[in-house]
Design an enzyme around this catalytic site. Structure first.
Site, short mmCIF file in Angstrom:
data_model
loop_
_atom_site.label_atom_id
_atom_site.label_comp_id
_atom_site.label_asym_id
_atom_site.label_seq_id
_atom_site.Cartn_x
_atom_site.Cartn_y
_atom_site.Cartn_z
CG HIS A 94 -2.03 -1.02 1.11
ND1 HIS A 94 -3.32 -0.71 0.73
CD2 HIS A 94 -2.03 -2.36 1.34
CE1 HIS A 94 -4.06 -1.81 0.73
NE2 HIS A 94 -3.30 -2.83 1.11
CG ASP A 147 0.79 9.33 0.38
OD1 ASP A 147 0.84 8.23 0.94
OD2 ASP A 147 0.11 10.29 0.80
#
Length: 462
Positions: A157, A365
């Protein structure tokens, strides 16, 4: 249909709305197959006679939730230590914040072995196993060592760092070798796949076989990008629910003569919040027309506040916000509204809808779903503008956002000014394309696509 087994650091009841979009999406397949979700219970216990915590089982409809308590030593080395003091900073390109304490990796491997040992008796022969995130990279290798031959997929993730950054981890080869115990590896972005390929070729001395297949360490694995999405319909419904409408009405009433800029983040050094606030300061300095007319609302929810790096960034942010308010504020206008607490999820869509500009500007991110939530919450007739970091995984998909380099404070300020001045027709056109893209690649598409690819892998490994 094969049973789905999900393994993650934490487990959530997929029937509960508070579980979030990911849990609900996984819950669909888990319910359909009478699946199993396995992970840490969230409970830390004092060391028992065996040094292991208890296993707990409960039913959530057709889904079995199996959770394991961790003793203090295991939690501190596996979770707080190796996962969050080594892998998290390195994978976000912050080698300066990594703590390569030699003791951490022992606990990290010990807990992954514990997970494998407790999970093995629960498995059925034709199960499909889906392991999630950086806490559990070596889990498949531990399962394979115990005789597991089921298909196992892994999804990261967070971002995968470039080869040279990855190689700074003292145990990087062991981590990479562990990944090749999986049948399928999913990353958020194509850039992550490129980083993986370069590592395989230059560090593992492996090769790309084409068709997303890679070979190294005597094993073959498929690796591809599966960008995660949100449940657009669910978030849109939240936007029109009472709590969200109340928040929207409150924002519009309180800031009737202002234009709102909004940032919603965990207070983490990867999110680039101080850089964002400095860009807002430059916006006020260079474009005086925004004084008294623009307000930045920055929500930074608490996280890991016992860690020095997080305490440092909180103090820096509070100082920056105070300085801007002191230099530019008026009795009836504060430039920055800084909120250091959680905002209820049901209120977030209304906040997003009220904001003329959404600021999603992390330094790095994996994806950043706030960017997609901001788009989903907008009024199509009068949408706001998304300003998005090029270093967020979402930037690969969301090309109609205004992309910025968050390290370039001046450039970010210029882009925010562009967003504030953007004509309605352009805002509508950009929003329409962004909304269609996040609908096409929503969280359900992500789940179906990954599981379809995993189910298509041969069960017997070479």
């Amino acid at each position: 249909m094969s049973r789905l087994v999900v393994v993650s650091n934490r487990v959530a009841d997929p029937r509960k709305p508070a579980a979030g979009g990911l849990a609900v999406a996984l819950g669909e397949s888990l319910q359909q197959t009478g699946g199993l979700w396995f992970g840490w219970s969230g409970t830390i216990v004092e060391d028992g006679p065996t040094g292991e915590g208890e296993m707990h089982k409960q039913q959530a409809g057709k889904v079995t939730l199996a959770t394991l308590d961790l003793c203090r030593e295991d939690h501190d080395s596996y979770y707080a230590g190796y996962s969050n003091d080594v892998l998290w900073p390195v994978f976000h390109n912050r080698l300066d914040l990594a703590n390569f304490d030699a003791g951490f990796i022992g606990g990290y491997r010990r807990v992954n072995q514990l997970f494998a040992r407790k999970l093995m008796p629960l498995l059925k022969e034709d199960d499909i196993i889906w392991v999630h995130d950086y806490h559990l990279i070596p889990l498949a290798a531990e399962l394979r060592a115990m005789g597991c031959r089921q298909r196992i997929g892994f999804f990261l993730h967070i971002p995968l760092p470039p080869q040279i950054i990855m190689a700074a981890i003292p145990q990087h080869e062991w981590l990479a070798r562990s990944l090749f115990a999986y049948d399928l590896i999913g990353f958020q972005a194509h850039q992550d796949v490129q980083h993986f390929e370069r590592y395989v070729q230059n560090e593992a001395h492996g090769e790309s076989l084409g068709d997303d297949m890679y070979r190294a360490y005597g094993q073959t694995v498929r690796c591809s990008a599966f960008p995660i999405g949100i449940d657009v319909d669910e978030f849109s419904a939240l936007t029109h629910a009472k709590e969200s409408r109340d928040m929207y009405d409150t924002m519009k009433r309180e800031y009737s003569s202002r234009r709102l800029l909004l940032g919603i983040d965990r207070l983490d050094y990867s999110k680039g919040i101080p850089h964002r606030v400095r860009a807002f300061r430059e916006l006020l300095a260079n474009y005086p027309e925004n004084r008294r007319s623009a307000t930045l609302i920055q929500i930074a929810s608490p996280t890991r506040e016992s860690v020095d790096a997080y305490g440092d960034i909180r103090r820096e942010l509070e100082s920056l916000c105070g300085a801007i308010n002191g230099d530019y504020g008026e009795l009836d206008w504060m430039p920055v509204r800084y909120i250091h607490r959680m905002v209820a999820r049901k209120r977030v869509p209304g906040l997003c809808r009220a904001a003329a500009v959404g600021l999603v500007t992390p330094l790095r991110d994996g994806m950043n779903l706030v960017a997609k939530e901001y788009v989903a919450a907008q009024d199509p007739a009068d949408p706001g503008v998304l300003v998005l970091s090029r270093f967020a995984g979402a930037a690969e998909e969301m090309k109609e956002a205004l992309l910025v380099n968050p390290y370039d404070v001046h450039g970010t300020a210029e882009t925010v000014q562009q967003a504030l001045q953007m004509p309605l027709d352009e805002r509508r056109a950009r929003h329409q394309k962004l909304l269609q893209r996040i609908r096409d690649h929503d969280v359900h598409w992500w789940r179906r696509t990954f599981l379809s690819a995993l189910e298509g892998m041969p069960q017997v490994r070479d």
